[in-house]
Design a protein around this motif. Structure first.
Motif, PDB file in Angstrom:
ATOM      1  N   HIS A  10       0.823  -1.224   0.000  1.00 49.31           N
ATOM      2  CA  HIS A  10       0.000   0.000   0.000  1.00 49.31           C
ATOM      3  C   HIS A  10       0.848   1.261   0.000  1.00 49.31           C
ATOM      4  O   HIS A  10       0.545   2.220  -0.727  1.00 49.31           O
ATOM      5  CB  HIS A  10      -0.943   0.003   1.198  1.00 49.31           C
ATOM      6  CG  HIS A  10      -1.989  -1.063   1.125  1.00 49.31           C
ATOM      7  ND1 HIS A  10      -3.051  -1.119   1.981  1.00 49.31           N
ATOM      8  CD2 HIS A  10      -2.148  -2.123   0.297  1.00 49.31           C
ATOM      9  CE1 HIS A  10      -3.811  -2.149   1.683  1.00 49.31           C
ATOM     10  NE2 HIS A  10      -3.283  -2.779   0.672  1.00 49.31           N
ATOM     11  N   VAL A  11       1.900   1.280   0.790  1.00 46.16           N
ATOM     12  CA  VAL A  11       2.752   2.471   0.870  1.00 46.16           C
ATOM     13  C   VAL A  11       3.417   2.736  -0.479  1.00 46.16           C
ATOM     14  O   VAL A  11       3.443   3.873  -0.960  1.00 46.16           O
ATOM     15  CB  VAL A  11       3.810   2.314   1.993  1.00 46.16           C
ATOM     16  CG1 VAL A  11       4.806   3.451   1.957  1.00 46.16           C
ATOM     17  CG2 VAL A  11       3.124   2.219   3.349  1.00 46.16           C
ATOM     18  N   LYS A  12       3.936   1.694  -1.101  1.00 47.14           N
ATOM     19  CA  LYS A  12       4.603   1.835  -2.398  1.00 47.14           C
ATOM     20  C   LYS A  12       3.620   2.358  -3.461  1.00 47.14           C
ATOM     21  O   LYS A  12       3.964   3.228  -4.256  1.00 47.14           O
ATOM     22  CB  LYS A  12       5.175   0.484  -2.823  1.00 47.14           C
ATOM     23  CG  LYS A  12       6.206   0.552  -3.885  1.00 47.14           C
ATOM     24  CD  LYS A  12       6.802  -0.845  -4.079  1.00 47.14           C
ATOM     25  CE  LYS A  12       8.081  -0.789  -4.848  1.00 47.14           C
ATOM     26  NZ  LYS A  12       8.696  -2.103  -5.010  1.00 47.14           N
ATOM     27  N   LEU A  13       2.388   1.820  -3.453  1.00 44.67           N
ATOM     28  CA  LEU A  13       1.387   2.284  -4.410  1.00 44.67           C
ATOM     29  C   LEU A  13       1.061   3.758  -4.186  1.00 44.67           C
ATOM     30  O   LEU A  13       1.043   4.533  -5.143  1.00 44.67           O
ATOM     31  CB  LEU A  13       0.111   1.453  -4.310  1.00 44.67           C
ATOM     32  CG  LEU A  13      -1.038   1.930  -5.208  1.00 44.67           C
ATOM     33  CD1 LEU A  13      -0.676   1.844  -6.680  1.00 44.67           C
ATOM     34  CD2 LEU A  13      -2.312   1.142  -4.908  1.00 44.67           C
ATOM     35  N   LEU A  14       0.841   4.154  -2.956  1.00 42.45           N
ATOM     36  CA  LEU A  14       0.505   5.556  -2.666  1.00 42.45           C
ATOM     37  C   LEU A  14       1.660   6.495  -3.028  1.00 42.45           C
ATOM     38  O   LEU A  14       1.427   7.593  -3.556  1.00 42.45           O
ATOM     39  CB  LEU A  14       0.090   5.723  -1.200  1.00 42.45           C
ATOM     40  CG  LEU A  14      -1.212   5.007  -0.822  1.00 42.45           C
ATOM     41  CD1 LEU A  14      -1.446   5.095   0.677  1.00 42.45           C
ATOM     42  CD2 LEU A  14      -2.397   5.558  -1.600  1.00 42.45           C
ATOM     43  N   GLU A  15       2.881   6.069  -2.777  1.00 38.82           N
ATOM     44  CA  GLU A  15       4.035   6.870  -3.175  1.00 38.82           C
ATOM     45  C   GLU A  15       4.112   7.006  -4.692  1.00 38.82           C
ATOM     46  O   GLU A  15       4.401   8.096  -5.220  1.00 38.82           O
ATOM     47  CB  GLU A  15       5.328   6.248  -2.646  1.00 38.82           C
ATOM     48  CG  GLU A  15       5.510   6.410  -1.161  1.00 38.82           C
ATOM     49  CD  GLU A  15       6.699   5.646  -0.608  1.00 38.82           C
ATOM     50  OE1 GLU A  15       7.346   4.874  -1.362  1.00 38.82           O
ATOM     51  OE2 GLU A  15       6.994   5.807   0.597  1.00 38.82           O
ATOM     52  N   LEU A  16       3.848   5.930  -5.401  1.00 38.32           N
ATOM     53  CA  LEU A  16       3.858   5.967  -6.868  1.00 38.32           C
ATOM     54  C   LEU A  16       2.778   6.904  -7.391  1.00 38.32           C
ATOM     55  O   LEU A  16       3.026   7.696  -8.298  1.00 38.32           O
ATOM     56  CB  LEU A  16       3.688   4.556  -7.432  1.00 38.32           C
ATOM     57  CG  LEU A  16       3.713   4.432  -8.941  1.00 38.32           C
ATOM     58  CD1 LEU A  16       4.991   4.993  -9.548  1.00 38.32           C
ATOM     59  CD2 LEU A  16       3.524   2.962  -9.337  1.00 38.32           C
ATOM     60  N   ILE A  17       1.599   6.826  -6.811  1.00 38.06           N
ATOM     61  CA  ILE A  17       0.514   7.712  -7.233  1.00 38.06           C
ATOM     62  C   ILE A  17       0.910   9.170  -7.037  1.00 38.06           C
ATOM     63  O   ILE A  17       0.650  10.012  -7.901  1.00 38.06           O
ATOM     64  CB  ILE A  17      -0.792   7.374  -6.470  1.00 38.06           C
ATOM     65  CG1 ILE A  17      -1.334   6.025  -6.942  1.00 38.06           C
ATOM     66  CG2 ILE A  17      -1.841   8.472  -6.652  1.00 38.06           C
ATOM     67  CD1 ILE A  17      -2.483   5.480  -6.096  1.00 38.06           C
ATOM     68  N   GLU A  18       1.567   9.481  -5.931  1.00 34.70           N
ATOM     69  CA  GLU A  18       2.019  10.853  -5.674  1.00 34.70           C
ATOM     70  C   GLU A  18       3.011  11.322  -6.751  1.00 34.70           C
ATOM     71  O   GLU A  18       2.962  12.468  -7.186  1.00 34.70           O
ATOM     72  CB  GLU A  18       2.677  10.952  -4.298  1.00 34.70           C
ATOM     73  CG  GLU A  18       1.699  11.093  -3.160  1.00 34.70           C
ATOM     74  CD  GLU A  18       0.864  12.367  -3.230  1.00 34.70           C
ATOM     75  OE1 GLU A  18       1.447  13.454  -3.453  1.00 34.70           O
ATOM     76  OE2 GLU A  18      -0.353  12.279  -3.081  1.00 34.70           O
ATOM     77  N   THR A  19       3.902  10.438  -7.176  1.00 32.20           N
ATOM     78  CA  THR A  19       4.895  10.841  -8.179  1.00 32.20           C
ATOM     79  C   THR A  19       4.246  11.053  -9.544  1.00 32.20           C
ATOM     80  O   THR A  19       4.785  11.807 -10.358  1.00 32.20           O
ATOM     81  CB  THR A  19       6.034   9.804  -8.326  1.00 32.20           C
ATOM     82  OG1 THR A  19       5.518   8.593  -8.863  1.00 32.20           O
ATOM     83  CG2 THR A  19       6.735   9.572  -7.014  1.00 32.20           C
ATOM     84  N   LEU A  20       3.114  10.414  -9.794  1.00 29.63           N
ATOM     85  CA  LEU A  20       2.433  10.540 -11.086  1.00 29.63           C
ATOM     86  C   LEU A  20       1.428  11.683 -11.104  1.00 29.63           C
ATOM     87  O   LEU A  20       0.878  11.993 -12.151  1.00 29.63           O
ATOM     88  CB  LEU A  20       1.736   9.221 -11.451  1.00 29.63           C
ATOM     89  CG  LEU A  20       2.661   8.033 -11.662  1.00 29.63           C
ATOM     90  CD1 LEU A  20       1.847   6.765 -11.866  1.00 29.63           C
ATOM     91  CD2 LEU A  20       3.586   8.269 -12.833  1.00 29.63           C
ATOM     92  N   ALA A  21       1.181  12.295  -9.962  1.00 27.22           N
ATOM     93  CA  ALA A  21       0.168  13.365  -9.875  1.00 27.22           C
ATOM     94  C   ALA A  21       0.617  14.609 -10.622  1.00 27.22           C
ATOM     95  O   ALA A  21       1.761  14.922 -10.736  1.00 27.22           O
ATOM     96  CB  ALA A  21      -0.094  13.704  -8.418  1.00 27.22           C
TER      97      ALA A  21
END
Length: 121
Positions: free
Chosen positions: A110-121
Motif C-alpha cells: 500500500h505504501v509503495k502504491l501511494l508513493e507511486l501515485i504521488e509521483t504521477l500526480a
C-alpha cells in the motif's frame, strides 16, 4: 495529490474493494471495472487521472487493455499502473512496451502504491 479520479481494473471483487478503500481513504475518487473491455470503455468515457490495472483477466487482459488505452488519441496521456502477481522481468518489460507507466507486484504494498501515485500526480 489527493482528489484524483482513479480507474481500478481487476477481475477480483475483493481486490477492487481493497483498492477502493485504500484510495478513497486518501481522498481519491474511484471508478471500477472488472475486465479489460470495461476498462477501455470507462477510460474513454470517464477520462480518469490514473488507471491501476490487473494483468491476468478473462477476455481482454491488462496488457491488451493498456495497449488499447495508450494507443487511443483520447486516452494516451492517462498513466497506467499494472498491478499483478506476474513477477518475471519479461512481464515488466512487456508491460512497459504496451505503454504502462509502472509495474507493481501483488501482494500489494500500500505504501509503495501511494508513493507511486504521488509521483504521477
Amino acid at each position: 495529490m489527493a482528489n484524483q479520479k482513479i480507474l481500478v481494473v481487476d477481475d477480483s471483487l475483493s481486490q477492487r474493494l481493497v483498492l477502493n478503500a485504500l484510495l478513497t481513504k486518501e481522498g481519491h475518487r474511484v471508478i471500477m471495472a472488472n475486465d479489460g473491455e470495461e476498462a477501455v470503455a470507462k477510460a474513454k468515457s470517464e477520462l480518469p487521472d490514473l488507471i491501476i490495472m490487473d494483468i491476468v483477466m478473462p477476455g481482454l487482459n491488462g496488457f491488451q487493455a493498456t495497449r488499447a488505452i495508450t494507443n487511443d488519441e483520447t486516452t494516451w496521456h492517462i498513466p497506467v499502473i499494472l498491478l499483478t502477481s506476474k513477477d518475471m522481468d519479461s512481464d515488466r518489460v512487456w508491460a512497459l512496451r504496451q505503454g504502462a507507466t509502472a509495474f507493481l507486484n501483488k501482494p500489494l504494498d500500500h505504501v509503495k502504491l501511494l508513493e507511486l501515485i504521488e509521483t504521477l500526480a
